[in-house]
Design an enzyme around this catalytic site. Sequence first.
Site, PDB file in Angstrom:
ATOM      1  N   ASN A  71      46.208  47.594  36.862  1.00  0.00           N
ATOM      2  CA  ASN A  71      45.384  47.307  35.684  1.00  0.00           C
ATOM      3  C   ASN A  71      44.123  48.023  36.026  1.00  0.00           C
ATOM      4  O   ASN A  71      43.199  47.329  36.082  1.00  0.00           O
ATOM      5  CB  ASN A  71      45.386  45.748  35.361  1.00  0.00           C
ATOM      6  CG  ASN A  71      45.140  44.983  36.747  1.00  0.00           C
ATOM      7  OD1 ASN A  71      45.500  45.433  37.738  1.00  0.00           O
ATOM      8  ND2 ASN A  71      44.421  43.774  36.602  1.00  0.00           N
ATOM      9  N   HIS A 106      51.105  35.524  44.092  1.00  0.00           N
ATOM     10  CA  HIS A 106      50.483  34.590  44.214  1.00  0.00           C
ATOM     11  C   HIS A 106      50.875  33.298  43.812  1.00  0.00           C
ATOM     12  O   HIS A 106      50.213  32.818  42.849  1.00  0.00           O
ATOM     13  CB  HIS A 106      48.637  34.911  43.693  1.00  0.00           C
ATOM     14  CG  HIS A 106      48.765  35.478  42.200  1.00  0.00           C
ATOM     15  ND1 HIS A 106      49.697  35.347  41.332  1.00  0.00           N
ATOM     16  CD2 HIS A 106      48.231  36.764  41.855  1.00  0.00           C
ATOM     17  CE1 HIS A 106      49.550  36.113  40.388  1.00  0.00           C
ATOM     18  NE2 HIS A 106      48.596  37.028  40.901  1.00  0.00           N
ATOM     19  N   ASP A 138      45.209  39.623  47.048  1.00  0.00           N
ATOM     20  CA  ASP A 138      44.736  39.931  45.450  1.00  0.00           C
ATOM     21  C   ASP A 138      43.265  40.224  45.588  1.00  0.00           C
ATOM     22  O   ASP A 138      42.393  39.549  44.785  1.00  0.00           O
ATOM     23  CB  ASP A 138      45.157  38.676  44.818  1.00  0.00           C
ATOM     24  CG  ASP A 138      45.051  38.908  43.131  1.00  0.00           C
ATOM     25  OD1 ASP A 138      44.944  39.874  42.946  1.00  0.00           O
ATOM     26  OD2 ASP A 138      45.208  38.056  42.566  1.00  0.00           O
ATOM     27  N   HIS A 190      34.602  41.929  41.553  1.00  0.00           N
ATOM     28  CA  HIS A 190      33.715  41.894  40.217  1.00  0.00           C
ATOM     29  C   HIS A 190      32.227  41.967  40.723  1.00  0.00           C
ATOM     30  O   HIS A 190      32.089  41.274  41.767  1.00  0.00           O
ATOM     31  CB  HIS A 190      33.865  40.811  39.092  1.00  0.00           C
ATOM     32  CG  HIS A 190      35.393  40.765  38.691  1.00  0.00           C
ATOM     33  ND1 HIS A 190      35.557  41.371  37.556  1.00  0.00           N
ATOM     34  CD2 HIS A 190      36.318  39.973  38.949  1.00  0.00           C
ATOM     35  CE1 HIS A 190      37.167  41.148  37.400  1.00  0.00           C
ATOM     36  NE2 HIS A 190      37.237  40.328  38.163  1.00  0.00           N
TER      37      HIS A 190
END
Length: 446
Positions: free
Chosen positions: A92, A234, A311, A315
């Site tokens: 993604n 997850h 994971d 950000h």
Amino acid sequence: MSILIKGGLIVNEGHTTRGNIVVEGERIASVGTVDTPPCDHTIDATGCYVLPGIIDSHVHFREPGLTEKACIETESRAAAAGGVTSYFDMPNTLPQTTSMEALDDKFRRAAQCSHINYSFFFGATSDNAGLFTQLDATRIPGIKLFMGSSTGNMLVDRDEALHRIFSSARLPIMAHCEDTSIIQANMAYFQQRFGDDPDVQLHSLIRSEEACVSSTAKAIALATEHHARLHVAHLSTAEEVAMFPPADTSEGAPLPRITAEATVGHLYFSLTDYVRLGTRIKVNPAIKNFRDCYALRQALNDGRITTIATDHAPHLLSQKEGGCKRAASGMPMTQFALVTMLELTDEQVITIERLVDLMCHNPARLFGVQRRGFLRKGYQADIAIVRPKAPWTLTKDKILSRCAWSPMEGHEFHWRVEQTLCNVIYNNGVVADKPAGQAITFCHEP
């Protein structure tokens, strides 16, 4: 060049033994020997544990298209500092890795700048299952499927498309499982009560247990019907853990066709940590209560959890402002995953031998990684050397991820990654400037 790693406690294939490792060029020449030939370089590992390099099978390094947050160079550098020697990156990005051109572009980028070994998941969409037969199975770990809305808008939730993906995939499917309709209904309810951007402490009620359980059950049913290999990413709830039967964890026992991943964040944090850390631990699926965290920890030891990953999803802190709607979901973890998990060995949650199974051996076995993930003669010299009882506190200046923050800031660790060998040597906080990561090769079971 030859390297002697001398006198460490070697953790490998269920055993811990004191001995030496000899590396010649990029390969392991011997493991556990006492008498060794002269080498060009000696690493004194006395007092340290010597592990296979960590395979982080679930990361988001954000390149291309999202490089204000992170990039392959910065995040692979951070990973190397944490004892990670291989990673599988998620699709993604911008553009999404859902075409052959986008996949090839990622490999070209990594070849130029990755400090450690790399590969990339191919992303499933509602209409690209026809491309699966064109994928080079020796090159990638599998297919990533988002069965719930998450970062990147790659949701696949139509039954027809899901059946097509599960029936067509000949590679492992890693699935993000959350039911979007349940999440949307929960968000509408809490927005009606608390305003447009509910407080982050409600995140686990919006991305709820029900949303996870419903989607995971559906993924398992689809994989069973189509005899597909499924790895559920997850897990975050005790109820999901209960869907996976205990499995034989003895050395060499075959892995099930349907398996589960736990992340360091879901194993370490729980609901009460939102008070202290707020949106820094806002991830999808949400971190939930300690009952769920406890169930995940228990499942590490009985085979219900097959791999531990991070994971890793950086950000900028400015993008983490707000609540359940506005703040971005995801946190950086790859640099500090190993030392965090080693703290759980101190708490006797898990043995160091089982930790190596879950972070090194099993990712290699599950995805068919060739000549990595174990300390064996002839294997690539992907090695992490860690020292116990070496306290240090994480301060901002030690963070190598481009996003420049960590939910572990201020924490005192009691393990230290001293060196990482992976075509380059990481030594006491310094990663060689010349990137030397290699493309991982795979041999998947039918």
